[in-house]
Design an enzyme around this catalytic site. Sequence first.
Site, PDB file in Angstrom:
ATOM      1  CE  LYS A 188       0.431   1.969   4.331  1.00 26.90           C
ATOM      2  NZ  LYS A 188       1.594   1.263   4.780  1.00 26.90           N
ATOM      3  CB  THR A 245      -0.783   5.240   4.029  1.00 30.35           C
ATOM      4  OG1 THR A 245      -0.763   4.172   4.753  1.00 30.35           O
ATOM      5  CG2 THR A 245       0.456   5.712   3.563  1.00 30.35           C
TER       6      THR A 245
END
Length: 341
Positions: A188, A245
């Site tokens: 990710k 994030t």
Amino acid sequence: MSRVAVLGAGSWGTTLAVHLAQAEHEVRLWDIDSAHLDQIEGCRENRKFLAGIALPEGIKVQPKLEVALDGAEFTLFVVPSHGMRGCAERVAATGLSSQWVCAAKGLELGTLKRMTEVLAETLPGVEAVLLVGPSHAEEVSRGLPTSIVAAAASETQARRVQELCASPRLRVYTNRDVAGCEYGAGLKNVIAIAAGICDGLGYGDNTKGALLTRGLAEITRLGVALGGRRETFYGLTGMGDLITTAISRHSRNRLVGERLGRGETVEQVLAGMVMVAEGVNTAQAAYQLALQRGVETPITEQVRSILLERKDPRAALEALMARELKSEEWKGDTGRVAAQD
Ligand SMILES: NC(=O)c1ccc[n+]([C@@H]2O[C@H](COP(=O)([O-])OP(=O)(O)OC[C@H]3O[C@@H](n4cnc5c(N)ncnc54)[C@H](O)[C@@H]3O)[C@@H](O)[C@H]2O)c1
């Protein structure tokens, strides 16, 4: 109350040390950089990586690795992925053992191994429990509610780490799919760089929503090909960590992308960074893994080209939009023929 060694006094290691000491555990904090430890001990604060958070008394800053490890029931590895093998080798050389816990996210360049695989090779005998999820140090250290995952093939070991770390502010789930959790949490960071590039280029919410959705499809495709379970990628360590994030002002990976999107060079961006941005190395490792397995990862390919081949970020985003038109329907797990993206 347990005795815990935390290896790596960066922002996340210090945060975990503070969290555990607040729960009355006896914590020893060690780092490869003894001058950094001196600075922390001098003012009982990690001004370099976690300014403004006072260290509780329960944390003993310990420059000798053997002393930090001696008698520790749990040893947390919280060092950047590029330092993991070296750190584990130093621990192995002491001959001391413990319940190893891996709190780093990333893949080792060259071997393309996950961090728990590096620990298993270096410290055989005790399986490391992976501790990852959407958890920015800046928020956990301020006690903001957060959920993470303790993953291990052994439910018993995962539960021990769950019980060690859980508090009213930190909810910890267990999961037996270590590979799925670890690939989700690592891959990710590459998509987060792409999300930052969109921000830097001034693109909108439509762009980012599409990027995160297709990014998750890509992470899942590669992660399943590498042995993770599909549903894991829709959990905290996959979708959860990706969302956090990619939208966060705290994320270094997103910030790397934003600065690239604004026109800075890779050299300029990386030269000014004190803290590790794991997505930069992970982009290269993920690209190589995808090539080996024949899995399509168009976003990762573009991020890697921007980072390593100095491709213009706008041209990279345009290349994604101009790809051959496809169906969104899912047709299979792996391979260029079956995967639809
Ligand atoms: N910062 C966060 O919010 C956060 C959250 C979850 C996971 N993580 C992960 O935790 C890991 C560490 O990140 P961080 O943010 O704390 O990094 P950081 O850049 O803030 O600090 C890294 C620390 O590790 C030390 N170090 C480097 N190599 C070492 C080695 N070989 N042995 C011992 N110490 C060594 C450095 O001296 C430094 O103190 C990364 O994999 C990161 O992805 C970070």
